[in-house]
Motif scaffolding. Sequence first.
Motif, PDB file in Angstrom:
ATOM      1  N   UNK A   6      -0.891  20.228  -2.295  1.00 42.65           N
ATOM      2  CA  UNK A   6       0.012  19.111  -2.033  1.00 42.65           C
ATOM      3  C   UNK A   6       1.199  19.583  -1.216  1.00 42.65           C
ATOM      4  N   UNK A   7       1.799  18.635  -0.528  1.00 44.42           N
ATOM      5  CA  UNK A   7       2.963  18.914   0.295  1.00 44.42           C
ATOM      6  C   UNK A   7       4.174  19.265  -0.562  1.00 44.42           C
ATOM      7  N   UNK A  19       7.895  12.723   8.867  1.00 45.64           N
ATOM      8  CA  UNK A  19       7.495  14.131   8.932  1.00 45.64           C
ATOM      9  C   UNK A  19       5.997  14.273   8.661  1.00 45.64           C
ATOM     10  N   UNK A  20       5.497  13.559   7.672  1.00 48.97           N
ATOM     11  CA  UNK A  20       4.053  13.600   7.384  1.00 48.97           C
ATOM     12  C   UNK A  20       3.273  13.106   8.601  1.00 48.97           C
ATOM     13  N   UNK A  25      -2.719  13.612  13.980  1.00 49.37           N
ATOM     14  CA  UNK A  25      -3.033  12.899  15.211  1.00 49.37           C
ATOM     15  C   UNK A  25      -3.448  11.475  14.905  1.00 49.37           C
ATOM     16  N   UNK A  26      -4.410  11.029  15.668  1.00 44.52           N
ATOM     17  CA  UNK A  26      -4.929   9.675  15.500  1.00 44.52           C
ATOM     18  C   UNK A  26      -5.638   9.536  14.155  1.00 44.52           C
ATOM     19  N   UNK A  27      -5.672   8.303  13.611  1.00 46.87           N
ATOM     20  CA  UNK A  27      -6.379   8.078  12.355  1.00 46.87           C
ATOM     21  C   UNK A  27      -7.886   8.236  12.541  1.00 46.87           C
ATOM     22  N   UNK A  43      -0.836   9.884   1.039  1.00 43.12           N
ATOM     23  CA  UNK A  43      -0.535   9.052   2.197  1.00 43.12           C
ATOM     24  C   UNK A  43      -1.822   8.941   3.004  1.00 43.12           C
ATOM     25  N   UNK A  44      -2.257   7.703   3.269  1.00 43.74           N
ATOM     26  CA  UNK A  44      -3.550   7.454   3.911  1.00 43.74           C
ATOM     27  C   UNK A  44      -3.329   6.623   5.168  1.00 43.74           C
TER      28      UNK A  44
END
Length: 127
Positions: A6-7, A19-20, A25-27, A43-44
């Motif tokens: 985990x972050x 920041x995340x 990049x792209x989803x 986070x998704x």
Amino acid sequence: MVKFPATLGPDLLSVSLEEIKSRHGSPPWHERAVACEQFMLTVICQAPGHPNDRHFHLVDECWYVAEGEIIWHFEGDRDVHARAGDIVFAPSNTFHLIEPVGDETTIRIGIVLTDEPHRVERDEGFR
């Protein structure tokens, strides 16, 4: 014991969504921000038109929609259309499919018990 990196943790207590996002990049992408003994916060990021697999959990789950709009298709023909700023709850043992819609990339923040997997089939005899 927590198995997911985990972050955040004892050495880093805060992180911004910006920041995340800057690390990816792209989803599609996701980042586990918290993974402790009690819960995981993820986070998704997904693009519109790219739903996840239909699944359920043995425990309740919830999300905060940070960006975009998403439709949650819950079993029993119950749909929830959520936009940035909305909170969505999925009761335990309820199948759901999460479908990003609209014109912009979606970001949601999900919270569930640690080590609770996605389940795609119910055991025979499940009520």
